[in-house]
Scaffold this motif. Structure first.
Motif, PDB file in Angstrom:
ATOM      1  N   ALA A 268       0.967  -1.137  -0.109  1.00 37.74           N
ATOM      2  CA  ALA A 268       0.203   0.086  -0.073  1.00 37.74           C
ATOM      3  C   ALA A 268       0.895   1.279   0.038  1.00 37.74           C
ATOM      4  O   ALA A 268       0.369   2.359  -0.489  1.00 37.74           O
ATOM      5  CB  ALA A 268      -0.778   0.181   1.175  1.00 37.74           C
ATOM      6  N   GLY A 269       1.947   1.311   0.529  1.00 41.15           N
ATOM      7  CA  GLY A 269       2.870   2.286   0.567  1.00 41.15           C
ATOM      8  C   GLY A 269       3.792   2.476  -0.568  1.00 41.15           C
ATOM      9  O   GLY A 269       4.348   3.704  -0.411  1.00 41.15           O
ATOM     10  N   TYR A 270       3.637   1.667  -1.549  1.00 44.82           N
ATOM     11  CA  TYR A 270       4.460   1.890  -2.725  1.00 44.82           C
ATOM     12  C   TYR A 270       4.309   3.321  -3.429  1.00 44.82           C
ATOM     13  O   TYR A 270       3.110   3.661  -3.840  1.00 44.82           O
ATOM     14  CB  TYR A 270       4.376   0.859  -3.870  1.00 44.82           C
ATOM     15  N   GLN A 271       5.304   4.137  -4.026  1.00 45.68           N
ATOM     16  CA  GLN A 271       5.180   5.045  -4.912  1.00 45.68           C
ATOM     17  C   GLN A 271       6.274   5.067  -6.331  1.00 45.68           C
ATOM     18  O   GLN A 271       7.401   4.640  -5.709  1.00 45.68           O
ATOM     19  CB  GLN A 271       5.294   6.412  -4.178  1.00 45.68           C
ATOM     20  N   ALA A 272       5.793   5.042  -7.441  1.00 43.43           N
ATOM     21  CA  ALA A 272       6.474   5.448  -8.494  1.00 43.43           C
ATOM     22  C   ALA A 272       7.041   6.753  -8.314  1.00 43.43           C
ATOM     23  O   ALA A 272       6.439   7.810  -7.814  1.00 43.43           O
ATOM     24  CB  ALA A 272       6.075   5.136  -9.734  1.00 43.43           C
ATOM     25  N   LEU A 273       8.359   7.054  -8.656  1.00 48.72           N
ATOM     26  CA  LEU A 273       9.156   8.382  -8.511  1.00 48.72           C
ATOM     27  C   LEU A 273       9.313   9.144  -9.863  1.00 48.72           C
ATOM     28  O   LEU A 273       9.791   8.354 -10.779  1.00 48.72           O
ATOM     29  CB  LEU A 273      10.092   8.262  -7.767  1.00 48.72           C
ATOM     30  N   GLU A 274       9.301  10.389  -9.928  1.00 49.44           N
ATOM     31  CA  GLU A 274      10.292  10.946 -11.234  1.00 49.44           C
ATOM     32  C   GLU A 274      11.395  11.458 -10.344  1.00 49.44           C
ATOM     33  O   GLU A 274      11.678  12.085  -9.493  1.00 49.44           O
ATOM     34  CB  GLU A 274       9.233  12.228 -11.621  1.00 49.44           C
ATOM     35  N   ARG A 275      12.441  11.129 -11.177  1.00 48.95           N
ATOM     36  CA  ARG A 275      13.806  11.509 -10.736  1.00 48.95           C
ATOM     37  C   ARG A 275      14.498  12.298 -11.796  1.00 48.95           C
ATOM     38  O   ARG A 275      13.950  12.220 -12.842  1.00 48.95           O
ATOM     39  CB  ARG A 275      14.731  10.287 -10.561  1.00 48.95           C
ATOM     40  N   PRO A 276      15.331  13.089 -11.712  1.00 49.84           N
ATOM     41  CA  PRO A 276      16.163  14.009 -13.064  1.00 49.84           C
ATOM     42  C   PRO A 276      16.862  12.860 -13.746  1.00 49.84           C
ATOM     43  O   PRO A 276      17.327  11.882 -13.502  1.00 49.84           O
ATOM     44  CB  PRO A 276      17.298  14.463 -12.343  1.00 49.84           C
ATOM     45  N   ALA A 277      16.414  13.015 -15.291  1.00 49.45           N
ATOM     46  CA  ALA A 277      16.969  12.234 -16.266  1.00 49.45           C
ATOM     47  C   ALA A 277      18.680  12.752 -16.238  1.00 49.45           C
ATOM     48  O   ALA A 277      18.953  13.898 -15.818  1.00 49.45           O
ATOM     49  CB  ALA A 277      16.404  12.512 -17.596  1.00 49.45           C
ATOM     50  N   ILE A 278      19.360  11.988 -16.505  1.00 48.22           N
ATOM     51  CA  ILE A 278      20.697  12.407 -16.653  1.00 48.22           C
ATOM     52  C   ILE A 278      21.165  12.543 -18.344  1.00 48.22           C
ATOM     53  O   ILE A 278      20.847  11.712 -19.004  1.00 48.22           O
ATOM     54  CB  ILE A 278      21.662  11.480 -15.935  1.00 48.22           C
ATOM     55  N   CYS A 279      21.576  13.718 -18.707  1.00 44.07           N
ATOM     56  CA  CYS A 279      22.072  13.912 -20.250  1.00 44.07           C
ATOM     57  C   CYS A 279      23.544  14.427 -19.968  1.00 44.07           C
ATOM     58  O   CYS A 279      23.889  15.304 -19.280  1.00 44.07           O
ATOM     59  CB  CYS A 279      21.309  15.036 -20.719  1.00 44.07           C
ATOM     60  N   GLY A 280      24.308  13.618 -20.896  1.00 43.73           N
ATOM     61  CA  GLY A 280      25.678  14.186 -20.963  1.00 43.73           C
ATOM     62  C   GLY A 280      26.232  14.424 -22.527  1.00 43.73           C
ATOM     63  O   GLY A 280      25.699  13.636 -23.249  1.00 43.73           O
ATOM     64  N   PRO A 281      26.995  15.135 -22.878  1.00 44.61           N
ATOM     65  CA  PRO A 281      27.437  15.483 -24.106  1.00 44.61           C
ATOM     66  C   PRO A 281      28.481  14.122 -24.511  1.00 44.61           C
ATOM     67  O   PRO A 281      29.177  13.711 -23.760  1.00 44.61           O
ATOM     68  CB  PRO A 281      28.249  16.794 -23.807  1.00 44.61           C
ATOM     69  N   TRP A 282      28.342  14.012 -25.959  1.00 42.48           N
ATOM     70  CA  TRP A 282      29.240  13.162 -26.497  1.00 42.48           C
ATOM     71  C   TRP A 282      29.355  13.681 -27.713  1.00 42.48           C
ATOM     72  O   TRP A 282      28.470  13.132 -28.829  1.00 42.48           O
ATOM     73  CB  TRP A 282      28.668  11.480 -26.437  1.00 42.48           C
ATOM     74  N   ARG A 283      30.449  13.974 -28.329  1.00 45.43           N
ATOM     75  CA  ARG A 283      30.564  14.411 -29.780  1.00 45.43           C
ATOM     76  C   ARG A 283      29.320  15.538 -30.095  1.00 45.43           C
ATOM     77  O   ARG A 283      29.215  16.544 -29.113  1.00 45.43           O
ATOM     78  CB  ARG A 283      30.682  13.279 -30.801  1.00 45.43           C
ATOM     79  N   GLU A 284      28.606  15.370 -30.973  1.00 43.80           N
ATOM     80  CA  GLU A 284      27.663  16.265 -31.118  1.00 43.80           C
ATOM     81  C   GLU A 284      26.283  15.869 -30.822  1.00 43.80           C
ATOM     82  O   GLU A 284      25.263  16.585 -31.181  1.00 43.80           O
ATOM     83  CB  GLU A 284      27.656  16.569 -32.969  1.00 43.80           C
ATOM     84  N   LEU A 285      26.256  15.047 -29.843  1.00 40.71           N
ATOM     85  CA  LEU A 285      24.919  14.503 -29.312  1.00 40.71           C
ATOM     86  C   LEU A 285      24.950  14.713 -27.886  1.00 40.71           C
ATOM     87  O   LEU A 285      26.063  15.096 -27.211  1.00 40.71           O
ATOM     88  CB  LEU A 285      24.930  13.013 -29.704  1.00 40.71           C
TER      89      LEU A 285
END
Length: 585
Positions: A268-285
């Protein structure tokens, strides 16, 4: 040794027999129906999913104008029925979502949680850690399922179609029957040898009717699953996390042998969470993925260290060696530092700092050596690194992945799991329960430092799942990728990123390319596909400890966005398919 061979045989199993006839998604409206969306997106939609029934469900939602999240929920509800060995309502997962209009990426965490009564030594008996087979099949292995809560969190944020509509394909199949896939059927004789799937109440009757394993091509129904989804569709998550269904989950987890401590209060106590996504540069992407407890950050680590490991004018062989060394370094850091971010401090910013990645890339381990975790705090002269016990996590090769782009250019990369094949083999309300607690480090010694991924009450175990989305330098969608496969997931997923961007491979070629997994002092190479033996021979000659495998358990599903179109690929090692089309306005 016999147990280990059986485990390895099962978890690297690939369904190689011909799959039975299943629906092929048809979603190609007449050309006059194709219209440009308000977003300016003109490439239509695409779904790459692990089973034809589930691909069809996703395409149905997308053809109606549904969001990628709507399609992901509908597809996964079907996967839980037709691919129960890999994921389901009794498990959990991660979603990474890209919104085309804001060019933003978000991460939704539906990872299972440990019961409140869980303890660090719960897998220790008389001073010795339980063997994986015993732990896997025990009630102690069951965590609170996160799937339904993840569905609701995602739908509340993004859904365009009515909640109840998303479950219609799965309810129809469960009530009226579906063709048993070869992958599911081929697992069952082996599972009867090493698990309790053929003995536990519910699972025995369903998977072994009259004492015999289901056969590929036969028709099966699951009215219990249909009833569970009908209640969830009508009442929402409360139907799952309280009342009869929650009571059935708790009872199955507590049942012997080796019953666990999961209670209805935990559920009953379970919760799905929103967390920060992680984005990192690689070349031009930009590589965007899920933060801990996921291992998505490894995609940024591997790609950037790979570049530092590449010599000028690198040959094809040198590129593979750089891929191997980058993996070894990234796995060493992940294994040591990653855990539940709500319970331990994960130095993610330091581990992804370009200066640290450059240092690590310039200091690989010798091919014959064992890579050690780095010390980002020392390299960056920023504080003191935490001291953890060496990691002892064993993560089985189960799970499923789906990649979806909708008719407006929104995207979902979702990896879902019950952990090992068929989870804990414990059955409740028409579905299997997870064995996710074995994704914690099971070894425990009170006289030693804690492990970052130690069992803690209410914690979420570390996961190798790495659902990833790549953006171009304008923040536009470039690629959606991910895979199942236990500890090998980061390697499988990184192979598609490097293969498409750096090795000159097409999307399907990158998926088909031999899997190479470099963790610790061993490099595992898939020799049963083209060029696999060549890769193994070269790496062995270079000094690596190479282990040859005949089959890998990847299930890659990839979508590449070009200027003209979407290009998708499904992994031939499993039963996935790709569907595309344009919604009718």
């Amino acid at each position: 040794m016999k147990q280990f061979v059986l485990i390895l045989s099962l978890f690297t199993f690939v369904a190689c027999s011909e799959a039975p006839q299943q629906p092929s998604p048809q979603s190609d409206p007449a050309p006059e129906a194709l219209t440009e969306q308000a977003s300016g997106w003109t490439k239509g939609y695409m779904a790459a999913v692990a089973n034809p029934y589930a691909t069809e469900a996703a395409a149905e939602m997308l053809a109606m104008g549904g969001h990628a999240v709507d399609a992901a929920i509908a597809a996964h509800a079907v996967l839980g029925l037709v691919e129960p060995e890999s994921s389901g309502l009794g498990g959990g997962g991660f979603m990474v979502v890209y919104e085309q209009d804001t060019k933003s990426v978000r991460f939704l965490d539906g990872r299972e949680t440990a019961p409140a009564a869980a303890t660090a030594d719960m897998f220790v008996r008389d001073g010795a850690t339980m063997g994986f087979l015993d732990a896997w099949q025990s009630g102690k292995a069951v965590g609170v399922p996160g799937t339904i809560a993840l569905y609701k969190l995602a739908h509340d944020n993004y859904g365009k179609l009515p909640w109840e509509t998303l479950f219609e394909p799965a309810i129809h199949l469960a009530a009226n029957g579906f063709v048993v896939p070869a992958k599911l059927a081929n697992y069952l004789p082996q599972m009867a040898q090493i698990s309790r799937l053929d003995e536990n109440p519910g699972s025995a009757e369903y998977f072994y009717p009259n004492g015999q394993p289901l056969r590929a091509g036969s028709i099966i129904r699951n009215p219990e699953y249909a009833q569970t989804l009908q209640r969830v569709a009508a009442e929402g998550p409360s139907a799952f996390y309280s009342g009869e269904i929650a009571e059935a989950i708790a009872a199955a987890a507590q049942a012997g042998p080796d019953g666990g401590s999961l209670t209805v209060e935990d559920i009953a106590g379970y919760q799905a969470l929103e967390r920060p996504a992680i984005c990192g540069p690689w070349r031009e992407l930009q590589i965007c993925s899920a933060t801990p407890p996921s291992s998505g950050a490894m995609q940024i680590m591997i790609a950037n260290m790979y570049d530092h490991l590449l010599p000028e004018d690198a040959s094809a062989e040198q590129r593979i060696q750089a891929f191997v060394d980058a993996q070894r370094l990234a796995y060493a850091d992940r294994d040591y530092y990653f855990g539940d971010p709500d319970r331990v401090e994960v130095p993610l910013d330091q581990l992804l700092d370009p200066r640290y990645l450059e240092y690590r890339g310039n200091n690989p381990a010798e091919p014959s050596g064992t890579p050690l975790p780095g010390d980002p705090a020392a390299v960056l002269a920023q504080g003191t690194a935490a001291i953890w016990a060496a990691d002892s996590t064993y993560e089985a090769a189960g799970t499923t992945h789906l990649s979806i782009v909708d008719n407006e250019g929104n995207a979902v990369s979702a990896t879902m799991t019950v952990e090992a094949p068929f989870g804990s083999a414990r059955w409740a309300a028409g579905f299997l329960l997870n064995n996710e607690m074995t994704d914690f480090a099971r070894d425990y010694d009170a006289s030693q430092p804690e492990a970052a991924n130690m069992v803690r009450p209410g914690a979420r175990p570390r996961s190798s799942m790495s659902p990833s989305i790549l953006l171009d330098d304008d923040g536009e969608l470039f690629m959606v990728t991910g895979s199942p496969g236990g500890n090998s997931i980061p390697a499988y997923t990184a192979k598609t990123v490097l293969g498409i961007v750096d090795w000159g491979l097409s999307v399907q070629e990158a998926v088909n390319f031999p899997n190479i997994i470099a963790r610790g002092d061993t490099v595992r190479v898939e020799i049963s596909v083209d060029s696999g033996q060549q890769q193994a021979d070269h790496l062995r000659a270079t000094g690596y400890n190479v282990e040859e495998t005949d089959g890998e358990n990847s299930g890659l599903h990839v979508i590449l966005v070009t200027d003209e179109e979407l290009i998708g690929a499904a992994d031939p090692r499993r039963e996935g398919t790709v569907a595309s089309g344009m919604a009718v306005n």
